[in-house]
Motif scaffolding. Structure first.
Motif, PDB file in Angstrom:
ATOM      1  N   TYR A   1      43.135  43.681  38.350  1.00  0.00           N
ATOM      2  CA  TYR A   1      42.614  43.076  39.577  1.00  0.00           C
ATOM      3  C   TYR A   1      42.768  44.014  40.778  1.00  0.00           C
ATOM      4  O   TYR A   1      41.947  43.992  41.705  1.00  0.00           O
ATOM      5  CB  TYR A   1      43.304  41.738  39.846  1.00  0.00           C
ATOM      6  CG  TYR A   1      42.877  40.643  38.899  1.00  0.00           C
ATOM      7  CD1 TYR A   1      41.523  40.386  38.674  1.00  0.00           C
ATOM      8  CD2 TYR A   1      43.810  39.850  38.224  1.00  0.00           C
ATOM      9  CE1 TYR A   1      41.113  39.384  37.806  1.00  0.00           C
ATOM     10  CE2 TYR A   1      43.414  38.849  37.348  1.00  0.00           C
ATOM     11  CZ  TYR A   1      42.060  38.620  37.143  1.00  0.00           C
ATOM     12  OH  TYR A   1      41.653  37.628  36.285  1.00  0.00           O
ATOM     13  N   SER A   2      43.811  44.842  40.763  1.00  0.00           N
ATOM     14  CA  SER A   2      43.989  45.814  41.840  1.00  0.00           C
ATOM     15  C   SER A   2      42.863  46.845  41.813  1.00  0.00           C
ATOM     16  O   SER A   2      42.291  47.198  42.859  1.00  0.00           O
ATOM     17  CB  SER A   2      45.345  46.511  41.719  1.00  0.00           C
ATOM     18  OG  SER A   2      46.404  45.575  41.752  1.00  0.00           O
ATOM     19  N   VAL A   3      42.540  47.317  40.617  1.00  0.00           N
ATOM     20  CA  VAL A   3      41.451  48.290  40.477  1.00  0.00           C
ATOM     21  C   VAL A   3      40.123  47.656  40.858  1.00  0.00           C
ATOM     22  O   VAL A   3      39.272  48.304  41.502  1.00  0.00           O
ATOM     23  CB  VAL A   3      41.400  48.837  39.031  1.00  0.00           C
ATOM     24  CG1 VAL A   3      40.124  49.653  38.812  1.00  0.00           C
ATOM     25  CG2 VAL A   3      42.635  49.676  38.742  1.00  0.00           C
ATOM     26  N   ILE A   4      39.930  46.396  40.495  1.00  0.00           N
ATOM     27  CA  ILE A   4      38.689  45.689  40.855  1.00  0.00           C
ATOM     28  C   ILE A   4      38.553  45.595  42.370  1.00  0.00           C
ATOM     29  O   ILE A   4      37.454  45.746  42.925  1.00  0.00           O
ATOM     30  CB  ILE A   4      38.658  44.295  40.208  1.00  0.00           C
ATOM     31  CG1 ILE A   4      38.438  44.426  38.701  1.00  0.00           C
ATOM     32  CG2 ILE A   4      37.554  43.426  40.820  1.00  0.00           C
ATOM     33  CD1 ILE A   4      38.615  43.135  37.938  1.00  0.00           C
ATOM     34  N   GLY A   5      39.681  45.378  43.062  1.00  0.00           N
ATOM     35  CA  GLY A   5      39.648  45.327  44.524  1.00  0.00           C
ATOM     36  C   GLY A   5      39.170  46.643  45.123  1.00  0.00           C
ATOM     37  O   GLY A   5      38.335  46.670  46.030  1.00  0.00           O
ATOM     38  N   VAL A   6      39.721  47.757  44.587  1.00  0.00           N
ATOM     39  CA  VAL A   6      39.307  49.087  45.068  1.00  0.00           C
ATOM     40  C   VAL A   6      37.837  49.324  44.758  1.00  0.00           C
ATOM     41  O   VAL A   6      37.059  49.769  45.617  1.00  0.00           O
ATOM     42  CB  VAL A   6      40.164  50.190  44.423  1.00  0.00           C
ATOM     43  CG1 VAL A   6      39.672  51.563  44.845  1.00  0.00           C
ATOM     44  CG2 VAL A   6      41.633  50.013  44.779  1.00  0.00           C
TER      45      VAL A   6
ATOM     46  N   PHE B   1      35.392  29.994  42.517  1.00  0.00           N
ATOM     47  CA  PHE B   1      35.828  29.156  43.635  1.00  0.00           C
ATOM     48  C   PHE B   1      37.345  28.988  43.703  1.00  0.00           C
ATOM     49  O   PHE B   1      37.890  28.808  44.797  1.00  0.00           O
ATOM     50  CB  PHE B   1      35.150  27.782  43.557  1.00  0.00           C
ATOM     51  CG  PHE B   1      33.687  27.827  43.898  1.00  0.00           C
ATOM     52  CD1 PHE B   1      33.267  27.950  45.216  1.00  0.00           C
ATOM     53  CD2 PHE B   1      32.723  27.774  42.895  1.00  0.00           C
ATOM     54  CE1 PHE B   1      31.912  27.995  45.531  1.00  0.00           C
ATOM     55  CE2 PHE B   1      31.372  27.819  43.214  1.00  0.00           C
ATOM     56  CZ  PHE B   1      30.961  27.936  44.530  1.00  0.00           C
ATOM     57  N   GLN B   2      38.020  29.049  42.574  1.00  0.00           N
ATOM     58  CA  GLN B   2      39.460  28.812  42.565  1.00  0.00           C
ATOM     59  C   GLN B   2      40.295  30.093  42.649  1.00  0.00           C
ATOM     60  O   GLN B   2      41.467  30.029  43.030  1.00  0.00           O
ATOM     61  CB  GLN B   2      39.847  28.028  41.288  1.00  0.00           C
ATOM     62  CG  GLN B   2      39.213  26.649  41.191  1.00  0.00           C
ATOM     63  CD  GLN B   2      39.632  25.730  42.332  1.00  0.00           C
ATOM     64  OE1 GLN B   2      40.790  25.724  42.746  1.00  0.00           O
ATOM     65  NE2 GLN B   2      38.691  24.952  42.833  1.00  0.00           N
ATOM     66  N   GLN B   3      39.685  31.226  42.306  1.00  0.00           N
ATOM     67  CA  GLN B   3      40.479  32.455  42.313  1.00  0.00           C
ATOM     68  C   GLN B   3      39.873  33.551  43.196  1.00  0.00           C
ATOM     69  O   GLN B   3      40.594  34.169  43.989  1.00  0.00           O
ATOM     70  CB  GLN B   3      40.647  32.962  40.877  1.00  0.00           C
ATOM     71  CG  GLN B   3      41.421  31.991  39.989  1.00  0.00           C
ATOM     72  CD  GLN B   3      41.732  32.572  38.615  1.00  0.00           C
ATOM     73  OE1 GLN B   3      41.666  33.770  38.408  1.00  0.00           O
ATOM     74  NE2 GLN B   3      42.063  31.706  37.668  1.00  0.00           N
ATOM     75  N   VAL B   4      38.574  33.784  43.052  1.00  0.00           N
ATOM     76  CA  VAL B   4      37.963  34.890  43.801  1.00  0.00           C
ATOM     77  C   VAL B   4      37.939  34.612  45.302  1.00  0.00           C
ATOM     78  O   VAL B   4      38.409  35.427  46.111  1.00  0.00           O
ATOM     79  CB  VAL B   4      36.534  35.177  43.291  1.00  0.00           C
ATOM     80  CG1 VAL B   4      35.867  36.244  44.158  1.00  0.00           C
ATOM     81  CG2 VAL B   4      36.580  35.628  41.841  1.00  0.00           C
ATOM     82  N   ILE B   5      37.384  33.459  45.686  1.00  0.00           N
ATOM     83  CA  ILE B   5      37.261  33.151  47.113  1.00  0.00           C
ATOM     84  C   ILE B   5      38.627  33.123  47.806  1.00  0.00           C
ATOM     85  O   ILE B   5      38.793  33.748  48.870  1.00  0.00           O
ATOM     86  CB  ILE B   5      36.491  31.836  47.322  1.00  0.00           C
ATOM     87  CG1 ILE B   5      35.019  32.030  46.936  1.00  0.00           C
ATOM     88  CG2 ILE B   5      36.589  31.365  48.773  1.00  0.00           C
ATOM     89  CD1 ILE B   5      34.165  30.793  47.094  1.00  0.00           C
ATOM     90  N   PRO B   6      39.646  32.434  47.253  1.00  0.00           N
ATOM     91  CA  PRO B   6      40.953  32.469  47.922  1.00  0.00           C
ATOM     92  C   PRO B   6      41.524  33.881  48.042  1.00  0.00           C
ATOM     93  O   PRO B   6      42.121  34.224  49.064  1.00  0.00           O
ATOM     94  CB  PRO B   6      41.829  31.593  47.008  1.00  0.00           C
ATOM     95  CG  PRO B   6      40.874  30.699  46.308  1.00  0.00           C
ATOM     96  CD  PRO B   6      39.651  31.515  46.095  1.00  0.00           C
ATOM     97  N   THR B   7      41.336  34.700  46.985  1.00  0.00           N
ATOM     98  CA  THR B   7      41.878  36.059  47.030  1.00  0.00           C
ATOM     99  C   THR B   7      41.186  36.901  48.095  1.00  0.00           C
ATOM    100  O   THR B   7      41.841  37.625  48.859  1.00  0.00           O
ATOM    101  CB  THR B   7      41.728  36.740  45.659  1.00  0.00           C
ATOM    102  OG1 THR B   7      42.389  35.950  44.667  1.00  0.00           O
ATOM    103  CG2 THR B   7      42.342  38.133  45.685  1.00  0.00           C
ATOM    104  N   VAL B   8      39.843  36.813  48.167  1.00  0.00           N
ATOM    105  CA  VAL B   8      39.102  37.592  49.166  1.00  0.00           C
ATOM    106  C   VAL B   8      39.509  37.188  50.573  1.00  0.00           C
ATOM    107  O   VAL B   8      39.751  38.045  51.436  1.00  0.00           O
ATOM    108  CB  VAL B   8      37.579  37.427  48.970  1.00  0.00           C
ATOM    109  CG1 VAL B   8      36.822  38.019  50.166  1.00  0.00           C
ATOM    110  CG2 VAL B   8      37.139  38.111  47.682  1.00  0.00           C
ATOM    111  N   PHE B   9      39.621  35.893  50.831  1.00  0.00           N
ATOM    112  CA  PHE B   9      39.999  35.460  52.172  1.00  0.00           C
ATOM    113  C   PHE B   9      41.472  35.740  52.469  1.00  0.00           C
ATOM    114  O   PHE B   9      41.860  35.850  53.630  1.00  0.00           O
ATOM    115  CB  PHE B   9      39.684  33.975  52.355  1.00  0.00           C
ATOM    116  CG  PHE B   9      38.238  33.731  52.664  1.00  0.00           C
ATOM    117  CD1 PHE B   9      37.753  33.883  53.957  1.00  0.00           C
ATOM    118  CD2 PHE B   9      37.337  33.387  51.659  1.00  0.00           C
ATOM    119  CE1 PHE B   9      36.412  33.680  54.246  1.00  0.00           C
ATOM    120  CE2 PHE B   9      36.002  33.182  51.949  1.00  0.00           C
ATOM    121  CZ  PHE B   9      35.531  33.337  53.245  1.00  0.00           C
TER     122      PHE B   9
END
Length: 269
Positions: free
Chosen positions: A52-57, A120-128
């Motif tokens: 998930y860290s690499v996906i963020g980058v 909706f339960q993981q991506v959106i909360p993480t991005v915000f």
């Protein structure tokens, strides 16, 4: 409202922001273990943290050309462009994240969450959650002094009229070159697509001078637009000034010579 501080043209700075976001995600997933990550076996938990860290980058790097496109299309960076940028982050991170979640982390687990639940339960909360960090980084790496583009000043259009209703000419102020008196008419010389044109109007040159005070009188029969002044020419009989663009010679009488010399700071002794 423009928020150009958040648009960064430097690719190097954009990449640094991406890696900082990845590092922050690594710390967040490693220490907080959100979304029930603590229930995963140790090796899967480690894979999830790094993945998930690499996906963020990767997500932020992918959005760099998107940001550039949004900026160039609008010519500015406003809240609309910022909103579209964040939306693109949500969609890209959601797509890549779900592929990683379903096909790598859980390896086609039939009980894996659906995409809508994951988004909706993981991506959106993480991005915000990372949004304040990302905004701070974008502000930190941005140019603090913004050079605002000067507002475009629309050049005034002037209307030249004669005594007859049909005698009307609409031109920009800079397109008018000079006006010459011709008995009961005035000859208006102006530029049209870079070429010198002329029209006759039944009017008096004194009326033209009152209507267009930016014109300078060089002779009882001539008014000139000072923006077209080119140079002085010394003639044996009289002083002459030359106008652009067609090297047009305009006579200068003694009455107006002193004022014109002072105006153009190029005296002819």
């Amino acid at each position: 409202m423009q928020i150009q501080n958040f648009y960064i043209q430097s690719i190097k700075k954009q990449l640094l922001i991406g890696f900082f976001i990845g590092f922050w995600l690594f710390l967040f997933f490693y220490y907080v273990e959100p979304f029930d990550m603590y229930q995963l076996p140790r090796n899967e938990r480690t894979l999830a943290v790094f993945g998930y860290s690499v996906i963020g980058v990767l997500t932020y790097i992918i959005t760099i050309p998107i940001q550039r496109f949004l900026y160039k299309s609008a010519g500015k960076w406003s809240f609309l462009q910022e909103g579209l940028f964040i939306l693109s982050m949500l969609l890209i991170s959601g797509g890549i994240g779900y592929l990683f979640f379903k096909f790598i982390l859980l390896e086609n687990d039939p009980y894996a969450h659906s995409f809508s639940y994951f988004f909706f339960q993981q991506v959106i909360p993480t991005v915000f959650l990372i949004l304040p960090v990302m905004i701070f980084l974008r502000w930190l790496f941005s140019e603090k002094t913004i050079v605002q583009e000067p507002a475009s000043i629309k050049e005034p259009t002037i209307v030249i009229k004669g005594e007859n209703k049909a005698e009307v000419l609409h031109i920009k102020e800079s397109e008018l070159v000079f006006i010459e008196s011709a008995n009961n008419y005035v000859k208006v010389c102006y530029l049209l697509d870079g070429e010198l044109k002329s029209e006759l109007f039944r009017n008096k040159i004194s009326a033209m001078q009152k209507q267009f005070p930016f014109l300078l009188k060089t002779h009882r029969s001539f008014l000139i637009n000072p923006v077209h002044f080119l140079e002085w020419k010394r003639d044996a009989a009289q002083t002459i000034l030359i106008l652009k663009p067609n090297v047009t010679e305009i006579p200068v009488s003694k009455t107006y010579k002193k004022a014109l010399v002072a105006k153009f700071i190029n005296p002819a002794e």
